[in-house]
Design an enzyme around this catalytic site. Structure first.
Site, PDB file in Angstrom:
ATOM      1  N   ASP A  38      -8.173   3.705   1.340  1.00 43.68           N
ATOM      2  CA  ASP A  38      -7.203   3.993   2.396  1.00 43.68           C
ATOM      3  C   ASP A  38      -7.969   4.516   3.605  1.00 43.68           C
ATOM      4  O   ASP A  38      -8.578   5.577   3.542  1.00 43.68           O
ATOM      5  CB  ASP A  38      -6.196   5.033   1.909  1.00 43.68           C
ATOM      6  CG  ASP A  38      -5.044   5.230   2.876  1.00 43.68           C
ATOM      7  OD1 ASP A  38      -5.156   4.808   4.046  1.00 43.68           O
ATOM      8  OD2 ASP A  38      -4.030   5.806   2.451  1.00 43.68           O
ATOM      9  N   CYS A  82       0.866  -1.180   0.000  1.00 45.10           N
ATOM     10  CA  CYS A  82       0.000   0.000   0.000  1.00 45.10           C
ATOM     11  C   CYS A  82       0.905   1.233   0.000  1.00 45.10           C
ATOM     12  O   CYS A  82       2.096   1.124  -0.295  1.00 45.10           O
ATOM     13  CB  CYS A  82      -0.989  -0.010   1.176  1.00 45.10           C
ATOM     14  SG  CYS A  82      -0.285   0.199   2.813  1.00 45.10           S
ATOM     15  N   ARG A  99      -3.312  -0.690   5.308  1.00 46.43           N
ATOM     16  CA  ARG A  99      -3.867  -1.783   4.509  1.00 46.43           C
ATOM     17  C   ARG A  99      -2.932  -2.966   4.340  1.00 46.43           C
ATOM     18  O   ARG A  99      -3.319  -4.115   4.576  1.00 46.43           O
ATOM     19  CB  ARG A  99      -4.299  -1.257   3.137  1.00 46.43           C
ATOM     20  CG  ARG A  99      -5.407  -0.229   3.223  1.00 46.43           C
ATOM     21  CD  ARG A  99      -5.650   0.472   1.900  1.00 46.43           C
ATOM     22  NE  ARG A  99      -4.531   1.365   1.580  1.00 46.43           N
ATOM     23  CZ  ARG A  99      -4.395   2.027   0.448  1.00 46.43           C
ATOM     24  NH1 ARG A  99      -5.303   1.889  -0.506  1.00 46.43           N
ATOM     25  NH2 ARG A  99      -3.370   2.829   0.246  1.00 46.43           N
TER      26      ARG A  99
END
EC number: 3.1.3.48
Length: 153
Positions: free
Chosen positions: A122, A8, A14
């Site tokens: 996100d 990420c 994440r």
């Protein structure tokens, strides 16, 4: 041994969750999983406390992870590179040296939604619910990945 990298942006929300979730679903003797970020903002730090908390809620401990930045050498170290969104995919692909490198890069939610290139949102600037939603998405994708890996034994 199959080697999988989750990627990420900052490697604090994440990708650490994806790493922890997939680790909980596969045999660590057969599959190695790591995570990284395309940005070097948090190198050496723990994942975000909200990622740690949502993982703990599902009995997954990600406090052994430390943030690191994706490097071109990761193409040599990993068989599959799962990215969380199109922005990260494009960043990783810009470092690819050849078609073999590019072929390793996959959008993680394509496991759930084939060829739709859906982004994992996100949750960094989101509420606690954002982390729960991300966890659920990643859990479903990681279950599919784990089933594929386990079928290949």
């Amino acid at each position: 041994m199959t080697r999988i990298l989750m990627v990420c942006l900052g490697n604090i929300c994440r990708s650490p969750l994806a790493e922890g979730i997939l680790k909980s679903k596969v045999d660590s003797q057969k599959v190695f999983i790591d995570s990284a970020g395309t940005g070097g903002y948090h190198i050496g730090k723990l994942p975000d406390s909200r990622s740690i908390a949502v993982a703990e809620k599902y009995n997954i401990d990600i406090t052994d992870q430390r943030c690191r930045k994706f490097q071109q050498s990761d193409f040599d170290e990993f068989d599959l590179i799962y990215v969380m969104d199109a922005f990260n995919r494009d960043d990783i692909l810009s470092l690819a040296r050849n078609e073999d490198d590019r072929a390793k890069v996959k959008m993680i939610l394509n496991e759930l939604f084939p060829n739709e290139n859906v982004d994992v949102p996100d949750p960094y600037h989101d509420t606690e619910r954002g982390f729960e939603n991300v966890y659920q998405m990643l859990d479903k994708s990681c279950a599919i990945i784990a089933n594929t890996l386990n079928d290949g034994e």
